[in-house]
Design a protein around this motif. Structure first.
Motif, mmCIF file in Angstrom:
data_model
loop_
_atom_site.group_PDB
_atom_site.id
_atom_site.type_symbol
_atom_site.label_atom_id
_atom_site.label_comp_id
_atom_site.label_asym_id
_atom_site.label_seq_id
_atom_site.Cartn_x
_atom_site.Cartn_y
_atom_site.Cartn_z
ATOM 1 N N HIS A 1 -16.241 35.414 25.398
ATOM 2 C CA HIS A 1 -16.617 36.450 26.360
ATOM 3 C C HIS A 1 -15.453 37.417 26.589
ATOM 4 O O HIS A 1 -15.643 38.637 26.603
ATOM 5 N N GLU A 2 -14.253 36.885 26.785
ATOM 6 C CA GLU A 2 -13.095 37.739 27.041
ATOM 7 C C GLU A 2 -12.785 38.622 25.839
ATOM 8 O O GLU A 2 -12.404 39.794 25.996
ATOM 9 N N ARG A 3 -12.983 38.109 24.635
ATOM 10 C CA ARG A 3 -12.733 38.929 23.439
ATOM 11 C C ARG A 3 -13.741 40.059 23.333
ATOM 12 O O ARG A 3 -13.385 41.201 23.009
ATOM 13 N N ARG A 4 -15.017 39.766 23.605
ATOM 14 C CA ARG A 4 -16.027 40.817 23.549
ATOM 15 C C ARG A 4 -15.757 41.893 24.594
ATOM 16 O O ARG A 4 -15.917 43.089 24.329
ATOM 17 N N GLN A 5 -15.332 41.455 25.780
ATOM 18 C CA GLN A 5 -15.026 42.415 26.833
ATOM 19 C C GLN A 5 -13.838 43.291 26.450
ATOM 20 O O GLN A 5 -13.825 44.496 26.717
ATOM 21 N N ALA A 6 -12.819 42.691 25.827
ATOM 22 C CA ALA A 6 -11.642 43.461 25.412
ATOM 23 C C ALA A 6 -12.008 44.501 24.366
ATOM 24 O O ALA A 6 -11.577 45.654 24.434
ATOM 25 N N VAL A 7 -12.832 44.103 23.384
ATOM 26 C CA VAL A 7 -13.255 45.042 22.343
ATOM 27 C C VAL A 7 -14.077 46.171 22.951
ATOM 28 O O VAL A 7 -13.879 47.358 22.632
ATOM 29 N N ALA A 8 -14.998 45.836 23.856
ATOM 30 C CA ALA A 8 -15.822 46.863 24.500
ATOM 31 C C ALA A 8 -14.956 47.833 25.296
ATOM 32 O O ALA A 8 -15.191 49.049 25.284
ATOM 33 N N ARG A 9 -13.946 47.322 25.983
ATOM 34 C CA ARG A 9 -13.057 48.180 26.775
ATOM 35 C C ARG A 9 -12.279 49.124 25.863
ATOM 36 O O ARG A 9 -12.196 50.327 26.117
ATOM 37 N N TRP A 10 -11.714 48.587 24.793
ATOM 38 C CA TRP A 10 -10.944 49.430 23.870
ATOM 39 C C TRP A 10 -11.843 50.471 23.200
ATOM 40 O O TRP A 10 -11.420 51.614 22.981
ATOM 41 N N GLN A 11 -13.050 50.087 22.863
ATOM 42 C CA GLN A 11 -13.966 51.045 22.241
ATOM 43 C C GLN A 11 -14.329 52.164 23.212
ATOM 44 O O GLN A 11 -14.438 53.326 22.810
ATOM 45 N N ARG A 12 -14.511 51.832 24.511
ATOM 46 C CA ARG A 12 -14.779 52.875 25.510
ATOM 47 C C ARG A 12 -13.618 53.854 25.609
ATOM 48 O O ARG A 12 -13.807 55.033 25.898
ATOM 49 N N PRO B 1 -10.573 52.444 17.572
ATOM 50 C CA PRO B 1 -11.409 51.791 16.550
ATOM 51 C C PRO B 1 -11.110 50.299 16.443
ATOM 52 O O PRO B 1 -10.450 49.841 15.507
ATOM 53 N N VAL B 2 -11.581 49.542 17.403
ATOM 54 C CA VAL B 2 -11.371 48.093 17.434
ATOM 55 C C VAL B 2 -12.712 47.415 17.195
ATOM 56 O O VAL B 2 -13.750 47.898 17.651
ATOM 57 N N ARG B 3 -12.691 46.289 16.495
ATOM 58 C CA ARG B 3 -13.928 45.572 16.195
ATOM 59 C C ARG B 3 -13.672 44.074 16.286
ATOM 60 O O ARG B 3 -12.506 43.635 16.305
ATOM 61 N N LEU B 4 -14.743 43.306 16.362
ATOM 62 C CA LEU B 4 -14.630 41.857 16.253
ATOM 63 C C LEU B 4 -14.727 41.475 14.784
ATOM 64 O O LEU B 4 -15.629 41.930 14.080
ATOM 65 N N ASP C 1 -4.622 44.999 8.872
ATOM 66 C CA ASP C 1 -5.388 44.648 10.059
ATOM 67 C C ASP C 1 -4.569 43.711 10.940
ATOM 68 O O ASP C 1 -3.916 42.779 10.455
ATOM 69 N N LEU C 2 -4.639 43.968 12.246
ATOM 70 C CA LEU C 2 -3.962 43.135 13.234
ATOM 71 C C LEU C 2 -5.022 42.445 14.076
ATOM 72 O O LEU C 2 -5.901 43.105 14.632
ATOM 73 N N TRP C 3 -4.953 41.121 14.154
ATOM 74 C CA TRP C 3 -5.887 40.356 14.979
ATOM 75 C C TRP C 3 -5.207 39.975 16.285
ATOM 76 O O TRP C 3 -4.066 39.502 16.281
ATOM 77 N N VAL C 4 -5.911 40.178 17.386
ATOM 78 C CA VAL C 4 -5.380 39.844 18.710
ATOM 79 C C VAL C 4 -5.897 38.461 19.085
ATOM 80 O O VAL C 4 -7.090 38.271 19.323
ATOM 81 N N MET C 5 -5.001 37.498 19.121
ATOM 82 C CA MET C 5 -5.378 36.124 19.445
ATOM 83 C C MET C 5 -5.496 35.915 20.948
ATOM 84 O O MET C 5 -6.306 35.123 21.410
ATOM 85 N N GLU C 6 -4.693 36.621 21.719
ATOM 86 C CA GLU C 6 -4.744 36.563 23.183
ATOM 87 C C GLU C 6 -4.279 37.900 23.713
ATOM 88 O O GLU C 6 -3.213 38.390 23.332
ATOM 89 N N GLY C 7 -5.073 38.504 24.590
ATOM 90 C CA GLY C 7 -4.791 39.839 25.081
ATOM 91 C C GLY C 7 -3.654 39.889 26.075
ATOM 92 O O GLY C 7 -3.128 38.855 26.511
ATOM 93 N N PRO C 8 -3.245 41.100 26.487
ATOM 94 C CA PRO C 8 -2.142 41.268 27.446
ATOM 95 C C PRO C 8 -2.409 40.525 28.738
ATOM 96 O O PRO C 8 -3.518 40.539 29.271
ATOM 97 N N SER C 9 -1.366 39.875 29.247
ATOM 98 C CA SER C 9 -1.525 39.023 30.424
ATOM 99 C C SER C 9 -1.589 39.803 31.721
ATOM 100 O O SER C 9 -2.098 39.300 32.726
ATOM 101 N N GLN C 10 -1.097 41.044 31.734
ATOM 102 C CA GLN C 10 -1.038 41.804 32.978
ATOM 103 C C GLN C 10 -1.689 43.170 32.837
ATOM 104 O O GLN C 10 -1.346 44.101 33.546
#
Length: 302
Positions: A15-26, A30-33, A132-141
């Motif tokens: 869920h958190e990954r999908r939310q992060a991708v949706a936020r970056w796309q907004r 050009p971020v994708r899962l 390609d860079l994969w984000v395993m865990e997003g920014p903490s703050q």
């Protein structure tokens, strides 16, 4: 008769990954899962930036081919991945990333991992000049950028509390109040409150009250209205029933209120008594959540 409400489980990391991708796309990035190849080896690392720490990884051999094609003969040597890792960790900025997407001042804790160890996880994937860079865990703050009020939010009712000031009861001549007493306002604050937050002050003018809203921190021409920072209380309604007192009394005595099979799929999200969205009740980690299915007319999709 007892029954159990079975809920669809939503994995919190997914869920958190999908939310992060949706936020970056907004935000126009050009971020994708994407699912990293299980056959590839990756350089994983920790990053430290202005929004806190985050974890990422990049294909070891893809990175080398991009930054040093003249060294491609390394790829056929035994132990090449370890040498690529050492080269990657020695470069001050081995990856170029848009600073408003992900920033970093330094990278550390480098290690090699095999793609198959990721258990076919879909991760946010960012295209960079190196690979390609994969984000395993997003920014903490990370802090969400402020945006103007949406159309649906502008229609949400909020109570404006106009406060003249305050006094302490202990300072009054007597704690026993009686008809005809005059209470002195010891401290005139003249503050405006919405959602239990002070949004500004007011002064008396001939026409009524002149309101002065509190400006946001570090105001700029593009700074949002202070009202956009107010919390909005959401109410999640599982259902509504119109019952006679006799029927209600039977439910109370039996302590079981039967529910329709579809009730969990039609939870209403309300603000100020107004339905703004409908969704499905899901199990999100160890908490309950509502996954939105419909957002009302004139409301922005989030």
């Amino acid at each position: 008769m007892t029954s159990t409400l079975f809920l669809r489980c939503v994995a919190l990391p997914d869920h958190e990954r999908r939310q992060a991708v949706a936020r970056w796309q907004r935000e126009g990035h050009p971020v994708r899962l994407s699912q990293p190849s299980p056959q590839a080896r990756f350089i994983a690392f920790q990053a430290q930036g202005c929004h806190g720490s985050w974890q990422g990884m990049i294909g070891a051999r893809e990175w080398l081919q991009a930054v040093g094609p003249q060294w491609s003969q390394w790829l056929h040597q035994e132990g090449a991945d370890q040498e690529i890792l050492e080269l990657f960790s020695a470069v001050s900025r081995p990856i170029e990333i848009a600073p408003d997407l992900l920033d970093y001042q330094r990278l550390f804790e480098f290690r090699l991992i095999q793609g198959e160890a990721l258990q076919e996880a879909c991760l946010p994937c960012i295209g960079t000049p190196q690979s390609d860079l994969w984000v395993m865990e997003g920014p903490s703050q990370r802090k969400e950028p402020s945006r103007p009020l949406q159309a649906w939010l502008q229609a949400v009712p909020q109570a404006l509390r106009i406060v003249l000031g305050n006094s302490e009861l202990a300072r009054l001549p007597s704690r026993q109040l009686a008809k005809g007493d005059v209470l002195v306002i010891a401290e005139q604050t003249r503050q405006l409150f919405m959602a239990d937050l002070c949004i500004g002050q007011f002064t008396f003018v001939k026409e009524g009250l002149h309101m002065q809203l509190t400006p946001p921190d570090n105001p700029s021409p593009s700074a949002p209205c202070v009202l956009s920072e107010l919390p909005v209380k959401l109410e999640f309604v599982l259902g509504e029933l119109t019952l006679s007192m006799a029927t209600l009394n039977e439910f109370i005595e039996g302590q079981v209120l039967p529910l329709e099979a579809t009730v969990a799929s039609n939870v209403e999200v309300r603000v100020g008594g107004k339905c703004i969205a409908v969704g499905e009740l899901v199990q999100l980690g160890d908490r309950l959540g509502v996954e939105l299915r419909e957002v009302g007319q004139g409301m922005g999709n989030e």
